[in-house]
Design a protein around this motif. Structure first.
Motif, PDB file in Angstrom:
ATOM      1  N   VAL A 103      23.744  42.137  38.709  1.00 26.85           N
ATOM      2  CA  VAL A 103      24.924  42.825  38.188  1.00 26.85           C
ATOM      3  C   VAL A 103      26.167  42.236  38.844  1.00 26.85           C
ATOM      4  N   PHE A 104      27.169  41.959  38.022  1.00 26.64           N
ATOM      5  CA  PHE A 104      28.444  41.453  38.543  1.00 26.64           C
ATOM      6  C   PHE A 104      29.575  42.186  37.848  1.00 26.64           C
ATOM      7  N   LEU A 105      30.502  42.715  38.642  1.00 25.43           N
ATOM      8  CA  LEU A 105      31.731  43.297  38.092  1.00 25.43           C
ATOM      9  C   LEU A 105      32.834  43.134  39.121  1.00 25.43           C
ATOM     10  N   GLN A 106      33.855  42.386  38.756  1.00 22.45           N
ATOM     11  CA  GLN A 106      35.017  42.221  39.618  1.00 22.45           C
ATOM     12  C   GLN A 106      36.294  42.204  38.779  1.00 22.45           C
ATOM     13  N   ASN A 107      37.321  42.840  39.316  1.00 23.05           N
ATOM     14  CA  ASN A 107      38.666  42.650  38.797  1.00 23.05           C
ATOM     15  C   ASN A 107      39.271  41.462  39.529  1.00 23.05           C
ATOM     16  N   PHE A 108      39.844  40.541  38.788  1.00 23.28           N
ATOM     17  CA  PHE A 108      40.440  39.353  39.373  1.00 23.28           C
ATOM     18  C   PHE A 108      41.951  39.548  39.508  1.00 23.28           C
ATOM     19  N   ASP A 109      42.528  38.985  40.544  1.00 21.20           N
ATOM     20  CA  ASP A 109      43.971  39.060  40.751  1.00 21.20           C
ATOM     21  C   ASP A 109      44.703  38.482  39.535  1.00 21.20           C
ATOM     22  N   HIS A 110      45.887  39.017  39.259  1.00 20.49           N
ATOM     23  CA  HIS A 110      46.641  38.583  38.069  1.00 20.49           C
ATOM     24  C   HIS A 110      47.009  37.097  38.106  1.00 20.49           C
ATOM     25  N   SER A 111      46.959  36.485  39.287  1.00 21.25           N
ATOM     26  CA  SER A 111      47.255  35.051  39.380  1.00 21.25           C
ATOM     27  C   SER A 111      46.128  34.187  38.816  1.00 21.25           C
ATOM     28  N   PHE A 112      44.951  34.779  38.624  1.00 24.82           N
ATOM     29  CA  PHE A 112      43.804  34.064  38.052  1.00 24.82           C
ATOM     30  C   PHE A 112      43.914  34.153  36.531  1.00 24.82           C
ATOM     31  N   THR A 113      44.152  33.019  35.864  1.00 21.88           N
ATOM     32  CA  THR A 113      44.449  33.037  34.432  1.00 21.88           C
ATOM     33  C   THR A 113      43.424  32.320  33.559  1.00 21.88           C
ATOM     34  N   ASP A 114      42.453  31.634  34.156  1.00 21.15           N
ATOM     35  CA  ASP A 114      41.496  30.856  33.363  1.00 21.15           C
ATOM     36  C   ASP A 114      40.070  31.342  33.652  1.00 21.15           C
ATOM     37  N   TRP A 115      39.564  32.221  32.785  1.00 26.16           N
ATOM     38  CA  TRP A 115      38.212  32.735  32.991  1.00 26.16           C
ATOM     39  C   TRP A 115      37.177  31.997  32.136  1.00 26.16           C
ATOM     40  N   LEU A 116      37.570  30.882  31.534  1.00 24.47           N
ATOM     41  CA  LEU A 116      36.667  30.135  30.650  1.00 24.47           C
ATOM     42  C   LEU A 116      35.312  29.793  31.292  1.00 24.47           C
ATOM     43  N   PRO A 117      35.266  29.340  32.552  1.00 24.13           N
ATOM     44  CA  PRO A 117      33.946  29.037  33.135  1.00 24.13           C
ATOM     45  C   PRO A 117      33.010  30.253  33.131  1.00 24.13           C
ATOM     46  N   PHE A 118      33.562  31.448  33.308  1.00 23.18           N
ATOM     47  CA  PHE A 118      32.735  32.654  33.263  1.00 23.18           C
ATOM     48  C   PHE A 118      32.290  32.939  31.827  1.00 23.18           C
ATOM     49  N   TYR A 119      33.176  32.714  30.872  1.00 29.09           N
ATOM     50  CA  TYR A 119      32.823  32.887  29.459  1.00 29.09           C
ATOM     51  C   TYR A 119      31.690  31.945  29.077  1.00 29.09           C
ATOM     52  N   TRP A 120      31.812  30.685  29.480  1.00 29.11           N
ATOM     53  CA  TRP A 120      30.780  29.701  29.177  1.00 29.11           C
ATOM     54  C   TRP A 120      29.433  30.075  29.807  1.00 29.11           C
ATOM     55  N   ALA A 121      29.485  30.814  30.919  1.00 35.51           N
ATOM     56  CA  ALA A 121      28.257  31.197  31.619  1.00 35.51           C
ATOM     57  C   ALA A 121      27.700  32.535  31.139  1.00 35.51           C
ATOM     58  N   GLY A 122      28.314  33.109  30.095  1.00 35.59           N
ATOM     59  CA  GLY A 122      27.769  34.328  29.519  1.00 35.59           C
ATOM     60  C   GLY A 122      28.337  35.624  30.044  1.00 35.59           C
ATOM     61  N   TYR A 123      29.428  35.559  30.801  1.00 37.68           N
ATOM     62  CA  TYR A 123      30.070  36.768  31.326  1.00 37.68           C
ATOM     63  C   TYR A 123      31.012  37.356  30.277  1.00 37.68           C
TER      64      TYR A 123
END
Length: 315
Positions: A103-123
């Motif tokens: 299980v993974f759940l994290q809120n990322f700081d607003h300075s983090f703008t590119d979540w594509l690697p997580f999308y590609w990994a199925g998140y």
């Protein structure tokens, strides 16, 4: 070794958000946190602290807006495409290392703008919002940017002779915070034990305080707990007496907290809310709506939730 190295990084790196600093993690997680580091030639390129409340689970601790990945600053002459490539590679490195957690759940700081690697990994990703005031050292500019309603609240508190004091006892703060939840017909799921530790630690470090708004009879109308560091100040939690909510005290308490924090920083993060009334209250201070990502994979089981709740009671 990762924690030891990370504590050294926290001691010298000002750009780390307060929510992923070692002292904050100690207060809200106890011993149940770790950190992933990306290091090259002895230099830390990125860090990803993790809250590990039970086996196989990465989640968010109480009173913590965001965690996610911190990246070291890139050289000013590096091309944008190269920065993206470099950061995506680090994300992939960290994703591979957290893959063993179910299980993974994290809120990322607003300075983090590119979540594509997580999308590609199925998140999955849900966009949330915070509200940030900039240039808070300039009180006149902030006042000019407030809505008429917010300025009326300040005037109302002035007319009712509300006085804002620092150093509110923690127990008084918890009581008035619970009154707010009762008015909203919901239960406070945040740990009072964690709140006590946070306030005690922040006060000891001279990085946080509880502000309370009192009338002439010494009655507490509203309160707010705020922390700060050079990069930003943050509104962590607050509350007000429902029977006195029209006095404007909550607005005045936050305004005085912002003015106090301006001695240490030029930004104030309200932490945001998805509740319409709270969102409007923050927005009308003139704060800028700012998106951030909640990234997740799989969900907590009922047994996970029970284990986490029991562990929070023991913190």
């Amino acid at each position: 070794m990762s924690k030891e190295s990370y504590r050294k990084l926290c001691a010298c790196e000002e750009s780390l958000p307060v929510f992923i600093r070692d002292w904050w993690l100690d207060a809200v997680c106890g011993d149940d946190w770790d950190v992933l580091l990306s290091v090259k030639n002895g230099h830390t390129l990125a860090a990803m602290p993790l809250y590990l409340p039970c086996k196989g689970v990465i989640s968010m601790p109480h009173y913590t807006q965001s965690m996610g990945i911190w990246f070291a600053a890139d050289a000013t002459d590096v091309k944008y495409s190269s920065v993206l490539e470099h950061r995506q590679a680090i994300c992939k490195e960290f994703i591979a290392r957290i893959g063993r957690y179910r299980v993974f759940l994290q809120n990322f700081d607003h300075s983090f703008t590119d979540w594509l690697p997580f999308y590609w990994a199925g998140y999955s990703q849900t966009t949330r919002y915070t509200y940030i005031l900039y240039n808070i050292k300039n009180s006149e500019t902030i006042l000019a940017g407030m809505s008429q309603q917010t300025r009326r609240n300040l005037k109302s508190a002035e007319n009712k002779h509300i006085e804002v004091r620092m150093g509110l006892p923690i127990e008084d703060f918890l009581k008035i915070q619970n009154l707010t939840f009762e008015r909203q017909n919901c239960r406070n799921t945040q740990s009072p034990v964690v709140m006590r530790r946070l306030v005690e630690t922040a006060r000891r470090r001279e990085q946080g305080e509880i502000f309370g708004g009192y009338d002439r009879d010494g009655c507490l109308h509203a309160a707010a707990f705020v922390v700060w560091q050079p990069s930003s100040a943050y509104y962590i939690a607050g509350g007000g007496d429902p029977s006195l909510r029209h006095s404007g005290a909550h607005t005045l308490v936050l305004w005085e907290a912002i003015r106090h924090a301006s001695q240490y920083t030029d930004h104030f993060d309200f932490e945001g809310s998805m509740l319409p009334g709270v969102e409007r209250f923050f927005r009308e201070f003139g704060a800028v709506q700012t998106p951030y990502f909640m990234i997740s994979k799989a969900k907590l089981t009922i047994l996970d939730r029970v284990k986490i709740k029991l562990k929070m009671r023991r913190l």
